[in-house]
Design a protein around this motif. Structure first.
Motif, PDB file in Angstrom:
ATOM      1  N   UNK A   1       0.776  -1.228   0.000  1.00 23.77           N
ATOM      2  CA  UNK A   1       0.000   0.000   0.000  1.00 23.77           C
ATOM      3  C   UNK A   1       0.809   1.280   0.000  1.00 23.77           C
ATOM      4  N   UNK A   2       2.111   1.188  -0.322  1.00 23.89           N
ATOM      5  CA  UNK A   2       2.923   2.398  -0.393  1.00 23.89           C
ATOM      6  C   UNK A   2       2.398   3.304  -1.506  1.00 23.89           C
ATOM      7  N   UNK A   3       2.574   4.605  -1.339  1.00 25.36           N
ATOM      8  CA  UNK A   3       2.052   5.573  -2.307  1.00 25.36           C
ATOM      9  C   UNK A   3       3.022   5.893  -3.428  1.00 25.36           C
ATOM     10  N   UNK A   4       4.312   5.916  -3.111  1.00 26.42           N
ATOM     11  CA  UNK A   4       5.354   6.265  -4.090  1.00 26.42           C
ATOM     12  C   UNK A   4       6.531   5.324  -3.890  1.00 26.42           C
ATOM     13  N   UNK A   5       7.144   4.900  -4.990  1.00 24.18           N
ATOM     14  CA  UNK A   5       8.404   4.169  -4.923  1.00 24.18           C
ATOM     15  C   UNK A   5       9.451   4.968  -5.695  1.00 24.18           C
ATOM     16  N   UNK A   6      10.480   5.376  -4.989  1.00 26.37           N
ATOM     17  CA  UNK A   6      11.611   6.092  -5.573  1.00 26.37           C
ATOM     18  C   UNK A   6      12.813   5.152  -5.677  1.00 26.37           C
ATOM     19  N   UNK A   7      13.689   5.434  -6.647  1.00 26.83           N
ATOM     20  CA  UNK A   7      15.057   4.922  -6.582  1.00 26.83           C
ATOM     21  C   UNK A   7      15.980   6.113  -6.365  1.00 26.83           C
ATOM     22  N   UNK A   8      17.222   6.032  -6.804  1.00 27.78           N
ATOM     23  CA  UNK A   8      18.095   7.212  -6.808  1.00 27.78           C
ATOM     24  C   UNK A   8      18.945   7.186  -8.064  1.00 27.78           C
ATOM     25  N   UNK A   9      19.599   8.304  -8.336  1.00 34.74           N
ATOM     26  CA  UNK A   9      20.348   8.455  -9.584  1.00 34.74           C
ATOM     27  C   UNK A   9      21.837   8.512  -9.277  1.00 34.74           C
ATOM     28  N   UNK A  10      22.405   7.336  -9.040  1.00 35.17           N
ATOM     29  CA  UNK A  10      23.850   7.198  -8.851  1.00 35.17           C
ATOM     30  C   UNK A  10      24.326   6.041  -9.702  1.00 35.17           C
ATOM     31  N   UNK A  11      25.650   5.922  -9.831  1.00 32.16           N
ATOM     32  CA  UNK A  11      26.238   4.860 -10.625  1.00 32.16           C
ATOM     33  C   UNK A  11      26.999   3.850  -9.770  1.00 32.16           C
ATOM     34  N   UNK A  12      27.157   4.162  -8.489  1.00 32.83           N
ATOM     35  CA  UNK A  12      27.880   3.304  -7.564  1.00 32.83           C
ATOM     36  C   UNK A  12      27.162   3.326  -6.214  1.00 32.83           C
ATOM     37  N   UNK A  13      27.352   2.287  -5.392  1.00 37.59           N
ATOM     38  CA  UNK A  13      26.723   2.288  -4.066  1.00 37.59           C
ATOM     39  C   UNK A  13      27.188   3.473  -3.221  1.00 37.59           C
ATOM     40  N   UNK A  14      26.269   3.965  -2.415  1.00 40.84           N
ATOM     41  CA  UNK A  14      26.619   4.990  -1.440  1.00 40.84           C
ATOM     42  C   UNK A  14      26.966   4.385  -0.085  1.00 40.84           C
TER      43      UNK A  14
END
Length: 258
Positions: A33-46
């Protein structure tokens, strides 16, 4: 009562995991039931192994557009430096159509030096990257007006960051959602500054949804003061390899109890 509905988002950090695990977690989060699913914009793990597994942002958003049916999707946040603004506008318009109008364009000026160095982008200065974002936001909006077909809706723009002179001014001028990782006192103070920029831009500050990274603590304790301070979109971040959704479940249960 808040003007905007109370919403819960998941930031699925696409690091340290196989893509099959990412796909399963997206499906589980939508079912929960989550409203939004985001990822992130990187090329390597943080976090974790800096050479660990990682996947690219916008290719993934296209897959999520097809995989999901209800949730909004987007990056928290897209790095403005990595793509020509006209191209980014077209990419966003395309994912908007693929998702039947469920894309949020989250965007920021960029900060992770390794991304820039490894992929050959000019890192420059923090101020210069912010100035470039301010120049590029109108170009994105102008390209949306020229595309055929146009976006299915006015694509919501989320701007991440808390810089008081430049970032919050851009939020006032362009954003539908402002995201930060502020604590309670900082959120209150920066909201007042944002209101001043909105007055200069001729906008009602209540038009802008406040998004915040969920703090530590039980949602029933830390959530209500943040709502009083104006936050309505609460984002839980999880990374691989296991993508533990226990905290997300607690925030969703709290939202349902309101």
């Amino acid at each position: 009562m808040p003007i905007h509905p109370i919403r819960i988002a998941l930031q699925l950090q696409p690091q340290q995991a196989d893509y099959a695990a990412i796909r399963r977690t997206v499906a589980e989060a939508e079912d929960l039931g989550v409203d939004v699913i985001f990822n992130w914009d990187h090329f390597f793990p943080l976090y974790g192994d800096p050479a660990g597994q990682h996947f690219e942002c916008w290719t993934m958003l296209g897959a999520w557009a097809e995989q999901t049916s209800r949730v909004e999707i987007g990056a928290l946040v897209t790095c403005n430096s990595y793509r020509n603004p006209e191209l980014l506008a077209d990419m966003a318009r395309t994912v908007d159509h693929m998702s039947d109008g469920r894309l949020i364009l989250g965007i920021g000026s960029g900060w992770f030096a390794k991304d820039y160095e490894e992929y050959g982008y000019d890192f420059g200065t923090a101020g210069g990257r912010l100035d470039q974002l301010r120049q590029d936001l109108p170009r994105i909006e102008a390209r949306w007006a020229k595309l055929n077909p146009p976006p299915t809706r006015k694509i919501p723009v989320l701007i991440g960051g808390g810089g008081e002179k430049k970032t919050l001014r851009m939020v006032a001028e362009h954003a539908d959602i402002w995201h930060s990782f502020s604590d309670l006192d900082t959120l209150r103070r920066k909201s007042e500054i944002l209101a001043g920029h909105c007055a200069d831009a001729g906008r009602d500050p209540t038009e802008i949804e406040r998004s915040i990274g969920t703090p530590h603590g039980e949602p029933a304790e830390v959530g209500p003061p943040l709502i009083e301070a104006g936050a309505t979109l609460f984002t839980v971040g999880v990374g691989g390899p296991d993508f533990d959704l226990a905290r997300l479940r607690r925030w969703l249960a709290w939202r349902e109890s309101l």
